[in-house]
Design an enzyme around this catalytic site. Structure first.
Site, mmCIF file in Angstrom:
data_model
loop_
_atom_site.group_PDB
_atom_site.id
_atom_site.type_symbol
_atom_site.label_atom_id
_atom_site.label_comp_id
_atom_site.label_asym_id
_atom_site.label_seq_id
_atom_site.Cartn_x
_atom_site.Cartn_y
_atom_site.Cartn_z
ATOM 1 N N GLY B 26 0.848 -1.180 0.000
ATOM 2 C CA GLY B 26 0.000 0.000 0.000
ATOM 3 C C GLY B 26 0.875 1.217 0.000
ATOM 4 O O GLY B 26 2.015 1.165 0.470
ATOM 5 N N ASN B 27 0.362 2.303 -0.542
ATOM 6 C CA ASN B 27 1.160 3.520 -0.598
ATOM 7 C C ASN B 27 0.265 4.739 -0.639
ATOM 8 O O ASN B 27 -0.826 4.708 -1.185
ATOM 9 C CB ASN B 27 2.100 3.494 -1.819
ATOM 10 C CG ASN B 27 1.386 3.011 -3.071
ATOM 11 O OD1 ASN B 27 0.516 3.690 -3.609
ATOM 12 N ND2 ASN B 27 1.733 1.815 -3.536
ATOM 13 N N SER B 43 9.404 2.406 -2.857
ATOM 14 C CA SER B 43 8.958 1.045 -3.175
ATOM 15 C C SER B 43 9.498 0.016 -2.177
ATOM 16 O O SER B 43 10.701 0.014 -1.878
ATOM 17 C CB SER B 43 9.430 0.681 -4.589
ATOM 18 O OG SER B 43 8.912 -0.559 -4.984
ATOM 19 N N SER B 72 7.466 4.432 -5.238
ATOM 20 C CA SER B 72 6.506 3.334 -5.387
ATOM 21 C C SER B 72 6.339 2.942 -6.846
ATOM 22 O O SER B 72 6.327 3.803 -7.730
ATOM 23 C CB SER B 72 5.146 3.789 -4.845
ATOM 24 O OG SER B 72 4.138 2.913 -5.279
ATOM 25 N N SER B 73 6.170 1.634 -7.087
ATOM 26 C CA SER B 73 5.946 1.179 -8.460
ATOM 27 C C SER B 73 4.628 1.708 -9.019
ATOM 28 O O SER B 73 4.398 1.652 -10.224
ATOM 29 C CB SER B 73 5.987 -0.348 -8.513
ATOM 30 O OG SER B 73 5.062 -0.891 -7.594
ATOM 31 N N HIS B 93 -3.346 3.898 -2.494
ATOM 32 C CA HIS B 93 -3.632 2.603 -3.115
ATOM 33 C C HIS B 93 -3.373 1.524 -2.078
ATOM 34 O O HIS B 93 -2.337 1.532 -1.416
ATOM 35 C CB HIS B 93 -2.724 2.381 -4.325
ATOM 36 C CG HIS B 93 -2.798 0.986 -4.876
ATOM 37 N ND1 HIS B 93 -3.995 0.342 -5.125
ATOM 38 C CD2 HIS B 93 -1.831 0.098 -5.211
ATOM 39 C CE1 HIS B 93 -3.742 -0.869 -5.593
ATOM 40 N NE2 HIS B 93 -2.451 -1.047 -5.651
ATOM 41 N N HIS B 95 -4.322 -2.937 -1.105
ATOM 42 C CA HIS B 95 -4.943 -4.210 -1.481
ATOM 43 C C HIS B 95 -5.827 -4.652 -0.313
ATOM 44 O O HIS B 95 -5.825 -5.824 0.058
ATOM 45 C CB HIS B 95 -3.882 -5.259 -1.791
ATOM 46 C CG HIS B 95 -3.136 -5.032 -3.061
ATOM 47 N ND1 HIS B 95 -2.782 -6.043 -3.922
ATOM 48 C CD2 HIS B 95 -2.684 -3.894 -3.640
ATOM 49 C CE1 HIS B 95 -2.118 -5.547 -4.958
ATOM 50 N NE2 HIS B 95 -2.047 -4.238 -4.804
ATOM 51 N N HIS B 167 -7.501 -6.080 -9.434
ATOM 52 C CA HIS B 167 -6.356 -5.486 -8.769
ATOM 53 C C HIS B 167 -6.739 -5.009 -7.353
ATOM 54 O O HIS B 167 -6.520 -5.736 -6.395
ATOM 55 C CB HIS B 167 -5.826 -4.342 -9.644
ATOM 56 C CG HIS B 167 -4.534 -3.752 -9.195
ATOM 57 N ND1 HIS B 167 -3.691 -3.056 -10.030
ATOM 58 C CD2 HIS B 167 -3.933 -3.737 -7.982
ATOM 59 C CE1 HIS B 167 -2.629 -2.656 -9.356
ATOM 60 N NE2 HIS B 167 -2.755 -3.058 -8.122
ATOM 61 N N TYR B 225 -22.097 17.835 9.972
ATOM 62 C CA TYR B 225 -21.286 16.870 10.712
ATOM 63 C C TYR B 225 -19.943 17.500 11.065
ATOM 64 O O TYR B 225 -19.406 18.300 10.316
ATOM 65 C CB TYR B 225 -21.076 15.622 9.856
ATOM 66 C CG TYR B 225 -20.334 14.526 10.577
ATOM 67 C CD1 TYR B 225 -21.021 13.622 11.388
ATOM 68 C CD2 TYR B 225 -18.955 14.409 10.461
ATOM 69 C CE1 TYR B 225 -20.333 12.613 12.054
ATOM 70 C CE2 TYR B 225 -18.271 13.406 11.129
ATOM 71 C CZ TYR B 225 -18.960 12.510 11.928
ATOM 72 O OH TYR B 225 -18.282 11.517 12.582
#
Lengths: 241, 241, 241, 241
Positions: B26-27, B43, B72-73, B93, B95, B167, B225
């Site tokens: 993650g990045n 990366s 990062s890739s 990003h 997963h 992905h 809020y």
């Protein structure tokens, strides 16, 4: 009042500890019935930064009595519950994962086991849908109204939680901590019910004699659970012990 | 620039804290719009060893401006998002488990409850598949392109996250922390949606009047809020509070 | 040898940290190829009490070389893998929840997404069943044999893990830590695959051009992931970063 | 007796550590066979506040021998197990999530893999339902009776746990810690079984020769697992190691 603030703070901090919240999605309140004043979490403040004097004191008619921050956006729902259930002392709202899944699916949670029966002798109901008019005008108060309707004649001691449809659970108890213990029990009962349906989709409710035995072991004058010492004893939650 | 590095570092460290990453998957990046420079995680560096001066500064055209490590890739995907969405200040990003399951299943995440509606008024879409040519040439930039296409005319404020098919999720916000809060909300919304479908496979979307009420409580000029104080307030996330 | 002991100890301690084990159900080994000696966890010792000098050194023929404790009951399986795969430097066996569920179901784990493709370009296979004779005589070594058979001509770099049927996963890598990172990736990939099937039972594999792009970004001479610095870099695991 | 109190306290504290309890829903006891006295958790006391002198000592006939607090509401179930199984030294009851889901579904847990076979060579059975009369009179003792019936001629070493229908698991072992290790193994075995059925609903049991090989590796005179040193060695749990 300082005591109530401390109790409400502690109960709010139990929400992340019990795994009931993501980010800031949950709030607990407590009430001082003599003063007619509710103390509630401010809106959008992370639990790790929350302090007793961040909490907001609100009269039963919705007037902010004390506090520099905005109260929770769910304030009017809490107030509607306190106005209609004079015996409750704490209210909690979460988006806890499995209870919210039942709310989104529009399915009540039946009494599938003794864990549930230790909490309540009835299914946790789903409130009716709100009309467009109710959403447009006084949405939060109307949410309280449909929760009260779902409790109905059974009363808040036998129906300690209701699912707002498409939204999530609201729960209550004798004080803020007791309300959070109901919410924690509800989430685990919902999780077990979902897993039970995966194993046996047609599972029916627990036999009535087992259900009533368990509810009466933990609630009411003949309760034998706990140490007989106060609002948290017997524990308002559920389960063996 | 030191401030941006600190914000990007802090946001990257939220990924393991919110349970959004396994190993180094993650990045997060942030951008200084005046300088036209993005700061992003290097990366393959574990979060527990990550320091502010490990972060890599990259110009909007992809040139590394500062940093001794490889970025990062996914750098070119982040850049493509910043180039196309001039109002966003942070991209993330991951997963994360349940959002990735929806991406692998090729299924959008519809608005099944108010938790989702507090985040966005629309389903989280799945981008179209990449062609063989797009994968062979400028794969990472092409991934950004299909995300931008999936956002389309609705714009990145109403579509704050998209699933890259097969992905995983990409999300964005006003700054790096806001982007991570979107990613955390998305993961929980995906988990609840999956559980909702297990309970009631045919569940339809939340009624439009409830959905719009919740989105407008947290976003836009009439938001009620939070404490009304800045990019994290109202919280860019979701849920009651 | 002290260095190998330290590496094997550290890798064993990653098992509980990554959530891959219950009680003592998992073991990691490493090998000193020059000396022809494997170092492995002793049998039944809890991770929190494990020390470097508890580890047992075993020659490739199974002779205990050094150590006062019994080696893991899976020792002969590890040895069989080292004998057949001369390029691997670490082996791990766990009963991690989701990978074990696939093993119990007798189902391979297909490449459903880029998280898997970052690890391996092929499905994680299930080994064939053991015969009664193989179970009766040299059970642990025979378990190694069926794992080697399942890897076949593809080789252990393209098939970095295999499921023993009705049992659980075995994984390997360049060194003990790399093997554990494969095991952690495998568990998460298995979890995502199971959830993907719940959302879309007929999900097919990732298109070959996306799969090969991801595998080649992280493995082999053209790898662009990580900092290009050693066996853990590119990280042997998976996922974006 | 001080030693037994320490062992029972430690075993109770393992329940939250192993993730087997919500709130106060679980209890462990141990027995001093020479004295004929069981030591058990008091009712409703949170684990984090539990101290050795809070534990309650109860004779096998149910008389409280020592302690200022009420014993667990499940006390008579524990006593019934100790009276019928003279070789066990510890008993545990939890409402652990997945084992309770099987109990609510009324489904036994078959031996689907070696993790289960390392614990027991047989399915974990569901006890028969209690009659109305049994619930009305001596409910807790009757619960013990149906557990004993479900164990039957196989004996408590081969059936180390039983599910009370609609309720949850009870487990036992050579001492309190061993009983908790059975409960932890059972919960993980239940979780894996549920996931296995999601992947392959018709999964049959592990072949008998593999099952018996695993059970005999860890139990009985020919056991090769662990360090051969006492009641926790071989570990009463399960899994490879």
């Amino acid at each position: 009042m300082a005591e109530l603030r401390a109790a409400v703070l502690e109960a709010n901090l139990l929400l992340p500890r019990y795994g009931l919240v993501t980010l800031t999605w949950g709030n607990v309140s407590g009430i001082d019935r003599a003063a007619g004043v509710m103390v509630i979490k401010p809106s959008g403040v992370p639990y790790e930064r929350l302090r007793a004097d961040d909490l907001v004191a609100v009269a039963l008619d919705g007037t902010v009595v004390e506090g520099r921050l905005r109260p929770s956006s769910d304030t009017d729902t809490h107030l509607q519950l306190y106005r209609n259930f004079p015996d409750i002392g704490g209210v909690v709202h979460t988006h806890s994962t499995h209870a919210t899944a039942f709310a989104q699916a529009g399915r009540e949670i039946p009494v599938l086991g003794t864990t549930h029966a230790d909490l309540a002798p009835l299914a946790v109901p789903v409130a009716r849908a709100l009309s467009e008019a109710e959403v447009a005008d006084r949405y939060e108060e109307s949410t309280g109204t449909i929760l009260v309707e779902a409790v109905g004649d059974q009363g808040p001691a036998r129906v300690p939680a209701v699912l707002a449809p498409g939204h999530g659970p609201f729960a209550w108890g004798a004080d803020p901590r007791a309300a959070v213990e109901v919410a924690a029990t509800l989430e685990e009962v919902a999780r077990m019910a979902l897993l039970t349906y995966q194993l046996a989709p047609g599972t029916g409710p627990l036999p009535a004699h087992v259900r009533d035995k368990h509810f009466s072991r933990k609630h009411g004058p003949g309760a034998t659970y706990g140490q007989g010492g106060g609002p948290h004893d017997p524990v308002a939650g559920s389960g063996g012990g």
